[in-house]
Design a protein around this motif. Structure first.
Motif, PDB file in Angstrom:
ATOM      1  N   GLU A 113     -97.932  27.334  35.421  1.00  0.00           N
ATOM      2  CA  GLU A 113     -99.185  27.480  34.678  1.00  0.00           C
ATOM      3  C   GLU A 113     -99.816  28.845  34.934  1.00  0.00           C
ATOM      4  OE1 GLU A 113    -101.962  26.239  31.925  1.00  0.00           O
ATOM      5  OE2 GLU A 113    -100.120  25.204  32.540  1.00  0.00           O
ATOM      6  N   SER A 291    -103.380  26.849  27.630  1.00  0.00           N
ATOM      7  CA  SER A 291    -103.594  26.211  28.925  1.00  0.00           C
ATOM      8  C   SER A 291    -103.138  24.753  28.900  1.00  0.00           C
ATOM      9  CB  SER A 291    -105.073  26.284  29.313  1.00  0.00           C
ATOM     10  OG  SER A 291    -105.483  27.627  29.468  1.00  0.00           O
ATOM     11  N   TYR A 292    -102.762  24.248  30.054  1.00  0.00           N
ATOM     12  CA  TYR A 292    -102.148  22.925  30.127  1.00  0.00           C
ATOM     13  C   TYR A 292    -103.000  21.834  29.500  1.00  0.00           C
ATOM     14  CZ  TYR A 292    -105.238  21.561  34.035  1.00  0.00           C
ATOM     15  OH  TYR A 292    -106.322  21.231  34.817  1.00  0.00           O
TER      16      TYR A 292
END
Length: 373
Positions: A113, A291-292
């Motif tokens: 990430e 983003s996750y």
């Protein structure tokens, strides 16, 4: 707030595991005990197709950063435990195995990430946290190689049909390592530097590894270093084994657009949370900077079992082939593949010695209206 709190599960598992190392004795088994616990929970709970409602990126990244920083801390705990506790051989084995597991989950998705983020600080920490599995040049092979070549024969993270986990993993370790060095050397050459100049990231990676192991030697002596190297080596192979399930048997024509259908998702509730959405993988390949928590589950995709179920099944190739992946690939070939991909799939099936479920259909043109699913 609840969506944000879910992702603290990962750093909590690391802290509990670190506490086990500090307490010594049979408590050192706490780290690896998370594997069966998580496997059972993720397999029993219903699949999770919900989108996340997290507003603050700063708050969302706190558990990511914690998991990245706690990864190396567990190696410090391992070395400390060997120096301060009279551990049996069996307990040392459990501690090594647990440290390796913690280096895979949550460290791999957390570092992943960070190095996909645009910030230089995040990229640096994401890169060097990977000393925990001997792969601080992984970013190049992943970003420059895998994200461009996914689903093609050039991608070292995509297993061809018929390849077992035991064949894939060592091959992927070697191929991804060699590929990363080539990409870095090519980039240096384009800038007018030598292919193996001092600017090569490999030398910094080696230095980081030596410094880290030197620190562990100061804490736990040679037993601490050897235990750490054992955990790192196990983790390195374990990391590659999980790529096996994200992309197995998928086919894509080189240069064709990457679509959601070219990646398997494993949408277990716990695996999504513990792995910072890395199992919610298809959307990530469409926009690697997303983003996750912004990744959207692909509801219309073929529903794969828990990634833990896939891993355990793959240890027994006939079970993996016949019970899980062949049925999924048959459905993918029939519903999602375009005509060119069906030809590639039929050729892989033939080379694997699998049944010809496509037959002459693979050589006939068909409507492409569905292939953007």
């Amino acid at each position: 707030m609840l969506d944000t709190l879910k992702y603290y599960f990962s750093p909590v598992t690391q802290i509990v595991s670190l506490g086990g190392f500090l307490m010594g004795g049979h408590y050192v088994w706490l780290a690896i005990a998370w594997f069966p616990v998580m496997a059972i929970i993720d397999s029993v709970l219903a699949r999770d197709f919900s989108a996340r409602r997290m507003k603050s990126k700063a708050l969302a990244f706190i558990p990511v950063w914690l998991s990245v920083l706690l990864g190396p801390a567990l190696y410090v705990g391992l070395a400390w435990a060997l120096a301060h506790h009279d551990l049996s051989g069996w307990q040392i084995f459990g501690a090594i195995l647990g440290t390796a597991w913690m280096s895979v989950l949550p460290l791999v998705p957390a570092s992943h990430e960070l190095y996909h983020a645009r910030g230089a600080i995040g990229k640096t920490f994401g890169r060097y946290a990977q000393i925990c599995f001997l792969d601080s040049t992984r970013m190049e092979a992943h970003v420059v190689g895998h994200h461009i070549d996914v689903g093609t024969a050039q991608d070292c993270d995509t297993a061809a049909r018929g390849v077992t986990l035991y064949q894939f993993t060592p091959r992927a370790v070697v191929r991804s390592t060699v590929m990363a060095q080539k990409f870095i050397s090519d980039a240096l050459e384009k800038k007018g530097y030598g292919r193996w100049s001092i600017r090569h990231a490999l030398w910094r990676a080696i230095l980081a590894q030596v410094v880290f192991l030197g620190g562990l030697w100061l804490i736990g002596g040679w037993p601490g270093v050897l235990a750490a190297l054992g955990a790192m080596l196990i983790a390195r192979f374990w990391v590659e084994s999980f790529n096996y399930f994200q992309h197995y048997g998928q086919v894509r024509v080189a240069g064709a657009p990457i679509e959601k259908r070219h990646v398997w998702n494993h949408l277990g509730w716990l695996s999504r949370v513990a792995a910072f959405e890395i199992t919610n993988h298809a959307d990530h390949h469409l926009n690697s900077y997303l983003s996750y928590y912004a990744l959207v589950p692909h509801r219309d995709a073929i529903r794969m079992p828990s990634v833990f179920v896939c891993f355990l099944a793959a240890l027994f190739p006939p079970i993996w082939f016949n019970r899980i992946i062949k049925p999924a690939l048959k459905e993918w070939d029939a519903k999602y593949a375009n005509s060119e991909e069906r030809q590639l799939a039929a050729e892989q099936n033939r080379r694997a010695g699998w049944e010809d479920w496509l037959g002459a259909e693979a050589r006939e043109p068909r409507s492409e209206t569905h292939v953007h699913a």
